[in-house]
Scaffold this active site. Structure first.
Site, mmCIF file in Angstrom:
data_model
loop_
_atom_site.group_PDB
_atom_site.id
_atom_site.type_symbol
_atom_site.label_atom_id
_atom_site.label_comp_id
_atom_site.label_asym_id
_atom_site.label_seq_id
_atom_site.Cartn_x
_atom_site.Cartn_y
_atom_site.Cartn_z
ATOM 1 C CB CYS A 173 -1.073 49.790 24.672
ATOM 2 S SG CYS A 173 -2.104 50.431 23.340
ATOM 3 C CG HIS A 201 2.957 50.954 20.577
ATOM 4 N ND1 HIS A 201 2.968 49.982 21.547
ATOM 5 C CD2 HIS A 201 1.750 51.565 20.674
ATOM 6 C CE1 HIS A 201 1.804 50.005 22.191
ATOM 7 N NE2 HIS A 201 1.056 50.963 21.681
#
Length: 168
Positions: free
Chosen positions: A92, A134
């Site tokens: 991320c 996500h």
């Protein structure tokens, strides 16, 4: 314009985003900035909260580096169907230098608005399905590390804290 990406544990990353009610020039400018920021990072997805804007907007591009860019803009995205299971490594942009396996659905169908306000449906599998899940999590204040087991999450926090202290 490239925006600053917020990093864990910034409390802004835990806030829920509000739906976009009007798509206008400001919305289009935000999407341009998000895409530019994502490509510069580089990443495959970016949600507006990651740059401190709490609107339900995500940009995704899972095309390979040697392929033409294929930017997906999803405004107010909602997963309307999900099935199968995947367990892949994720990273991320808001949690740099850390990756972990996360259990997700293997396939999703996402309804959203495009930049013209038209409703679009994205049927996604593999990396695109993971990216949608996500990024939509970000809109709800959820980070991929929140999906880890309590033990792995605690190990992450200790390791992440230690690495940040070493950088300072």
């Amino acid at each position: 314009m490239i925006r600053t990406i917020l990093h864990f544990p910034d409390p802004e990353l835990k806030k829920k985003s509000t739906p976009v009610t009007v798509i206008n020039d400001a919305t289009r400018a935000l999407v341009r900035d998000m895409a530019e920021t994502m490509y510069a990072a580089p990443g495959v997805g970016l949600a507006a909260p990651q740059i401190g804007v709490h609107q339900r907007i995500v940009v995704i591009d899972v095309s390979a580096k040697d392929e033409q860019p294929d930017l997906i803009v999803a405004i107010n995205p909602v997963i309307i169907h999900a099935d199968g299971e995947s367990y892949e490594e994720e990273g991320c942009l808001s949690v740099p230098k850390y990756a972990a396996n996360v259990r997700r659905h293997a396939r999703v169908v996402v309804k959203a608005l495009d930049l013209d306000g038209n409703e679009v449906t994205h049927k996604a599998d593999e990396l695109l399905a993971i990216a949608f899940q996500h990024e939509i999590d970000h809109l709800d204040g959820i980070l991929f590390v929140d999906h880890l087991s309590p033990l792995k999450r605690e190990m992450f926090r200790k390791r992440y804290r230690r690495s940040r202290e070493e950088e300072e």
